[in-house]
Design a protein around this motif. Structure first.
Motif, PDB file in Angstrom:
ATOM      1  N   VAL A 135       0.847  -1.190   0.000  1.00  0.00           N
ATOM      2  CA  VAL A 135       0.000   0.000   0.000  1.00  0.00           C
ATOM      3  C   VAL A 135       0.882   1.239   0.000  1.00  0.00           C
ATOM      4  O   VAL A 135       1.924   1.265   0.659  1.00  0.00           O
ATOM      5  CB  VAL A 135      -0.925   0.005   1.244  1.00  0.00           C
ATOM      6  CG1 VAL A 135      -1.757   1.273   1.308  1.00  0.00           C
ATOM      7  CG2 VAL A 135      -1.811  -1.226   1.258  1.00  0.00           C
ATOM      8  N   ASP A 136       0.438   2.275  -0.728  1.00  0.00           N
ATOM      9  CA  ASP A 136       1.172   3.544  -0.746  1.00  0.00           C
ATOM     10  C   ASP A 136       0.197   4.680  -1.031  1.00  0.00           C
ATOM     11  O   ASP A 136      -0.935   4.447  -1.456  1.00  0.00           O
ATOM     12  CB  ASP A 136       2.264   3.508  -1.819  1.00  0.00           C
ATOM     13  CG  ASP A 136       3.390   4.499  -1.550  1.00  0.00           C
ATOM     14  OD1 ASP A 136       3.173   5.509  -0.840  1.00  0.00           O
ATOM     15  OD2 ASP A 136       4.500   4.264  -2.064  1.00  0.00           O
ATOM     16  N   TYR A 137       0.675   5.902  -0.803  1.00  0.00           N
ATOM     17  CA  TYR A 137      -0.136   7.089  -1.039  1.00  0.00           C
ATOM     18  C   TYR A 137      -0.011   7.592  -2.472  1.00  0.00           C
ATOM     19  O   TYR A 137      -0.629   8.586  -2.829  1.00  0.00           O
ATOM     20  CB  TYR A 137       0.280   8.204  -0.076  1.00  0.00           C
ATOM     21  CG  TYR A 137      -0.012   7.866   1.371  1.00  0.00           C
ATOM     22  CD1 TYR A 137      -1.267   8.082   1.911  1.00  0.00           C
ATOM     23  CD2 TYR A 137       0.967   7.315   2.192  1.00  0.00           C
ATOM     24  CE1 TYR A 137      -1.551   7.766   3.226  1.00  0.00           C
ATOM     25  CE2 TYR A 137       0.696   6.996   3.510  1.00  0.00           C
ATOM     26  CZ  TYR A 137      -0.559   7.227   4.019  1.00  0.00           C
ATOM     27  OH  TYR A 137      -0.840   6.911   5.327  1.00  0.00           O
TER      28      TYR A 137
ATOM     29  N   SER B  42      -3.736   4.395   9.793  1.00  0.00           N
ATOM     30  CA  SER B  42      -3.279   5.772   9.732  1.00  0.00           C
ATOM     31  C   SER B  42      -4.286   6.623  10.483  1.00  0.00           C
ATOM     32  O   SER B  42      -5.494   6.499  10.265  1.00  0.00           O
ATOM     33  CB  SER B  42      -3.183   6.222   8.266  1.00  0.00           C
ATOM     34  OG  SER B  42      -2.713   7.552   8.181  1.00  0.00           O
TER      35      SER B  42
ATOM     36  N   GLU C 232      -5.424   9.772  -0.909  1.00  0.00           N
ATOM     37  CA  GLU C 232      -5.796   8.514  -1.562  1.00  0.00           C
ATOM     38  C   GLU C 232      -4.794   7.437  -1.177  1.00  0.00           C
ATOM     39  O   GLU C 232      -3.631   7.722  -0.919  1.00  0.00           O
ATOM     40  CB  GLU C 232      -5.787   8.675  -3.088  1.00  0.00           C
ATOM     41  CG  GLU C 232      -6.923   9.497  -3.612  1.00  0.00           C
ATOM     42  CD  GLU C 232      -6.947   9.535  -5.126  1.00  0.00           C
ATOM     43  OE1 GLU C 232      -8.007   9.229  -5.690  1.00  0.00           O
ATOM     44  OE2 GLU C 232      -5.922   9.867  -5.730  1.00  0.00           O
ATOM     45  N   LEU C 233      -5.274   6.208  -1.148  1.00  0.00           N
ATOM     46  CA  LEU C 233      -4.401   5.059  -0.893  1.00  0.00           C
ATOM     47  C   LEU C 233      -4.548   4.069  -2.042  1.00  0.00           C
ATOM     48  O   LEU C 233      -5.668   3.786  -2.489  1.00  0.00           O
ATOM     49  CB  LEU C 233      -4.769   4.380   0.421  1.00  0.00           C
ATOM     50  CG  LEU C 233      -4.308   5.142   1.663  1.00  0.00           C
ATOM     51  CD1 LEU C 233      -5.027   4.645   2.896  1.00  0.00           C
ATOM     52  CD2 LEU C 233      -2.810   4.997   1.827  1.00  0.00           C
ATOM     53  N   TYR C 234      -3.413   3.561  -2.489  1.00  0.00           N
ATOM     54  CA  TYR C 234      -3.373   2.603  -3.588  1.00  0.00           C
ATOM     55  C   TYR C 234      -2.704   1.325  -3.114  1.00  0.00           C
ATOM     56  O   TYR C 234      -1.886   1.340  -2.197  1.00  0.00           O
ATOM     57  CB  TYR C 234      -2.566   3.173  -4.764  1.00  0.00           C
ATOM     58  CG  TYR C 234      -3.177   4.414  -5.354  1.00  0.00           C
ATOM     59  CD1 TYR C 234      -4.100   4.328  -6.380  1.00  0.00           C
ATOM     60  CD2 TYR C 234      -2.841   5.669  -4.873  1.00  0.00           C
ATOM     61  CE1 TYR C 234      -4.678   5.467  -6.925  1.00  0.00           C
ATOM     62  CE2 TYR C 234      -3.408   6.816  -5.409  1.00  0.00           C
ATOM     63  CZ  TYR C 234      -4.324   6.715  -6.434  1.00  0.00           C
ATOM     64  OH  TYR C 234      -4.895   7.841  -6.961  1.00  0.00           O
TER      65      TYR C 234
END
Length: 124
Positions: A69-71, A92, A104-106
């Motif tokens: 997961v990343d921003y 978070s 957003e998170l991807y």
């Protein structure tokens, strides 16, 4: 807690609950929660959209495969926040992460599609 008290079948929110009073004090108003399930593919998948009212987000990896997961939408397998298969958790909060919590998170699954359960707490 209001006239007559709260019974187990009464839905309450806001200043009539301990959590509601805490939210009003901490976040300046009541909060609500929202859940969703997202299938994270082996290509970049948006897990959660930008939400300026979000104060907390928790992502649980329910699938068997690892997820990163990343921003940013350029997340790659092995290069994000790792959520191990069937047990990985990412959280978070506004207190710990500041404005990052609203972004957003991807995610991307490492070997096959994986299901994640998302819990957001939003200021209403």
């Amino acid at each position: 807690m209001g006239r007559g008290g709260i019974t187990p079948d009464t839905f309450t929110r806001g200043a009539d609950t301990t959590a509601g009073r805490f939210s009003i004090t901490r976040f300046g108003g009541p909060t609500t929660s929202r859940t969703s399930t997202v299938s994270v593919l082996t290509t970049v998948t948006r897990i959660a959209g930008n939400n300026p009212r979000r104060v907390s987000i928790t992502i649980y990896n329910r699938g068997l495969n690892n997820v990163d997961v990343d921003y940013v939408s350029s997340v790659t397998a092995g290069a994000g926040i790792p959520l191990t298969g069937a047990s990985g958790v990412m959280q978070s909060t506004i207190e710990d992460d500041g404005e990052a919590v609203i972004q957003e998170l991807y995610g991307i699954a490492t070997t096959a599609t994986s299901s994640v359960f998302v819990v957001e707490v939003l200021r209403v």
